[in-house]
Each structure stands twice: as C-alpha cells, then as structure tokens.
Design a protein around this motif. Structure first.
Motif: not given
Length: 174
Positions: A20-49
């Motif tokens: 059989l041909p190899p799979p298109e994308k190998a299964w990787n347990l580390d792949d998950g939704p990417e989490v973008h972290t923002v430094k909490l320096t202002s109050e407005t930053g809380l509403s978009t993180t």
C-alpha cells in the motif's frame, strides 16, 4: 500445525500492507490546535486571547460579605482536627473489632482443638479399658462359666473316662 498456518496468514497480510502507498499525513499526537499566547500587559489584551473573561473583571466583595480570614482559618483548623479525630476514632473502632474477631476466632479454634484432643484421649482410654476387661475375662477359669449341675455331671463323666482308660490296658495285656 495451526501455528504455522497463522504465521503464514500473517506474512501474507504483512506483504499486502507493505504494498500500500504511504499515508498522506502521518499521525502525530503532538499536533493540536495552535495556542497563541499574548503577554498580558493591558486590559484590552484579555478580550482577544484564550484568556477571555466574559463576566468582566473580579470585584472585591464588600466587608459585610467577606468574613474575617483569621476566624475562617481557626474554623478550618478546628474542622480539620475534628475530621482527623473522626478518622482516628474509626480506625480505632475497626482495630478493636478486628481484635475481638481474632479473640473469638482463637477461642473457637482452641475449643475445637481441645474437643478433638479429648475425643482422642477418650478413644485411647476406651481401648485401654477394653484390653483390661479382655485380660480379666481371659484369666477367669472356664469352670466358672458352667452351672453347678453341669460341672457335677461333667466331673462324673470325666472320672468314668479316667477309670475306663486306666483299667483298659490291664485287661488287654493280661
């Protein structure tokens, strides 16, 4: 035989999977939704993180709603001591019950062993008594078993036989 056929079936299956041909994308347990972290320096930053707070910011409770921390700490210490005492009391009760169960079981086992020992000893005593009685009966003369008439008649017959056999040889040889 069954093992050889199972191994052969496994080889065939492995060869088919290898083709059989190899799979298109190998299964990787580390792949998950990417989490973008923002430094909490202002109050407005809380509403978009991902730290989004829907209810707004926390407000300090009023003095009549908030109790004294020292009193709460004393109550918590007292409650934890009571819980610890309750746990130790339950453990102590379980231990006492276990000791009593052990005591009763031990007494029961000792009584059973004593009963078995007494039965064995009784059996030995009965055997010794039976042997003693048999020895006494064996030592009794046979003449005690006959009645007076039988012994009298038996004695007369015995005397006649002795006389007959004693006199008989005199008649034959003379």
């Amino acid at each position: 035989m069954a093992r050889k056929t199972a191994l052969e079936a496994e080889r065939i299956r492995a060869a088919e999977i290898a083709k059989l041909p190899p799979p298109e994308k190998a299964w990787n347990l580390d792949d998950g939704p990417e989490v973008h972290t923002v430094k909490l320096t202002s109050e407005t930053g809380l509403s978009t993180t991902h730290y989004h707070v829907t209810a707004g910011y926390a407000e300090k409770a009023s003095t009549h709603q908030q109790s004294d921390a020292r009193v709460s700490a004393v109550k918590e210490i007292q409650r934890s001591k009571e819980e610890e005492e309750e746990r130790s009391r339950e453990i102590k009760e379980r231990h006492e019950k276990a000791v009593l169960r052990h005591k009763y079981a031990r007494e029961k086992e000792l009584l059973r062993q004593d009963y078995d020992h007494l039965l064995n000893e009784l059996g030995h005593l009965e055997q010794m008594d039976r042997r003693r009685r048999q020895a006494v009966v064996a030592s009794i003369p046979v003449s005690l078993y006959y009645t007076a008439i039988k012994t009298k008649l038996g004695g007369l017959i015995f005397n006649q036989k002795i006389l007959f056999y004693c006199l008989l040889p005199n008649y034959i040889f003379t």
